[in-house]
Design an enzyme around this catalytic site. Structure first.
Site, PDB file in Angstrom:
ATOM      1  N   SER A  17       0.827  -1.218   0.000  1.00  0.00           N
ATOM      2  CA  SER A  17       0.000   0.000   0.000  1.00  0.00           C
ATOM      3  C   SER A  17       0.865   1.273   0.000  1.00  0.00           C
ATOM      4  CB  SER A  17      -0.992   0.009   1.166  1.00  0.00           C
ATOM      5  OG  SER A  17      -0.346   0.197   2.384  1.00  0.00           O
ATOM      6  N   ASN A  18       2.040   1.215   0.612  1.00  0.00           N
ATOM      7  CA  ASN A  18       2.915   2.390   0.537  1.00  0.00           C
ATOM      8  C   ASN A  18       3.437   2.583  -0.883  1.00  0.00           C
ATOM      9  OD1 ASN A  18       3.496   3.915   3.176  1.00  0.00           O
ATOM     10  ND2 ASN A  18       3.440   1.769   3.820  1.00  0.00           N
ATOM     11  N   ASN A 113      13.503   4.165   4.929  1.00  0.00           N
ATOM     12  CA  ASN A 113      12.499   3.180   5.364  1.00  0.00           C
ATOM     13  C   ASN A 113      11.335   3.910   6.020  1.00  0.00           C
ATOM     14  OD1 ASN A 113      11.411   0.588   6.130  1.00  0.00           O
ATOM     15  ND2 ASN A 113      12.190   0.921   8.204  1.00  0.00           N
ATOM     16  N   HIS A 115       8.348   3.173   8.980  1.00  0.00           N
ATOM     17  CA  HIS A 115       8.035   2.222  10.055  1.00  0.00           C
ATOM     18  C   HIS A 115       6.807   2.725  10.808  1.00  0.00           C
ATOM     19  CE1 HIS A 115       8.739  -0.926  12.950  1.00  0.00           C
ATOM     20  NE2 HIS A 115       8.497  -0.040  13.901  1.00  0.00           N
TER      21      HIS A 115
HETATM   22  C1  GAR Z   1       3.789  -0.570   6.717  1.00  0.00           C
HETATM   23  O1  GAR Z   1       2.937  -0.203   7.760  1.00  0.00           O
HETATM   24  C2  GAR Z   1       5.233  -0.272   7.057  1.00  0.00           C
HETATM   25  O2  GAR Z   1       5.374   0.838   7.870  1.00  0.00           O
HETATM   26  C3  GAR Z   1       5.644  -1.534   7.777  1.00  0.00           C
HETATM   27  O3  GAR Z   1       5.053  -2.554   7.045  1.00  0.00           O
HETATM   28  C4  GAR Z   1       3.804  -2.084   6.509  1.00  0.00           C
HETATM   29  C5  GAR Z   1       3.801  -2.453   5.040  1.00  0.00           C
HETATM   30  O4  GAR Z   1       2.563  -2.134   4.475  1.00  0.00           O
HETATM   31  N1  GAR Z   1       7.061  -1.656   7.841  1.00  0.00           N
HETATM   32  C6  GAR Z   1       7.693  -2.162   8.882  1.00  0.00           C
HETATM   33  O5  GAR Z   1       7.148  -2.616   9.862  1.00  0.00           O
HETATM   34  C7  GAR Z   1       9.208  -2.118   8.762  1.00  0.00           C
HETATM   35  N2  GAR Z   1       9.812  -2.514   9.982  1.00  0.00           N
HETATM   36  P1  GAR Z   1       2.413  -2.010   2.894  1.00  0.00           P
HETATM   37  O6  GAR Z   1       3.011  -3.282   2.284  1.00  0.00           O
HETATM   38  O7  GAR Z   1       0.938  -1.955   2.712  1.00  0.00           O
HETATM   39  O8  GAR Z   1       3.137  -0.783   2.436  1.00  0.00           O
END
Ligand code: GAR
Length: 198
Positions: A17-18, A113, A115
């Site tokens: 989603s990011n 990154n 987080h």
């Molecule tokens: C996000 O919330 C990101 O911040 C987290 O994983 C999720 C991925 O969501 N990352 C971590 O926890 C890194 N340590 P996405 O695949 O929908 O972007």
């Protein structure tokens, strides 16, 4: 004069989603960047399906025998792939492995990154669940430079959200992700402006 778009290398392990928010910001013209390459350590990750759907170059990279990092030879291959694609900024978007020397040395100060907590609170897995379990009344998200640790490295920006009575890990994560989806493209745009000037 219009600057050429910043070439992004996206690494992700999850639903993406990011990545979607970044791609949408590019399409909307609010982020002067282009997706040069998407890589995942998870063969069937949503982020790869999304990249294929949108026509971006994307590839599964088998991570090797370790659980929390890539095998050095694999990480060296990732460096080659990113360099081959002309990547200028490496963007971790839900990438669940630590980054080590080959990549850190190839892209100094060029790996970021996101987080889902107010680091240094709650690094690691399921930060939203850690926040609920600890009873804090505020959480959020952090964009930071990547070093060799887990969710460590100098902080670039944070966004805060309340933890509400009755929140579940899922509702809190959804609230945090709304902020992530705004913050990450904004920060990448700042890189696009800064890296083109220097
Ligand atoms: C996000 O919330 C990101 O911040 C987290 O994983 C999720 C991925 O969501 N990352 C971590 O926890 C890194 N340590 P996405 O695949 O929908 O972007």
């Amino acid at each position: 004069m219009t600057q050429p778009p910043l070439r992004l290398g996206i690494l992700g392990s999850g639903k993406g989603s990011n990545f979607r928010a970044i791609a949408d910001a590019i399409s909307a013209g609010t982020l002067n960047a282009e997706v040069a390459l998407v890589l995942s350590d998870v063969q069937h990750a949503g982020i790869l399906a999304l990249a294929h759907e949108r026509g971006y170059p994307a590839q599964f990279v088998p991570p090797g025998k370790y659980r929390s990092k890539l095998e050095p030879v694999v990480e060296a291959w990732v460096v080659d792939l990113l360099r081959g694609a002309g990547v200028e900024l490496v963007v971790l978007a839900g990438y669940m492995r630590m980054i080590k020397a080959p990549l850190l040395e190839a892209f100094p100060n060029r790996i970021i990154n996101i987080h889902p907590s107010l680091l240094p609170q709650f690094p690691g897995l399921d930060a939203w669940r850690q926040a609920i379990d600890s009873g804090v009344t505020e959480s959020g998200c952090t964009v930071h430079y990547v070093d060799g640790g887990m969710d460590t490295g100098p902080i670039i920006a944070q966004r805060r959200v309340p933890v509400l009575p009755g929140d579940t890990p899922e509702t809190l994560h959804a609230r945090i992700q709304e902020q992530e989806h705004q913050l990450y493209p904004e920060i990448i745009q700042q890189f696009a402006e800064k890296l083109r000037v220097n």
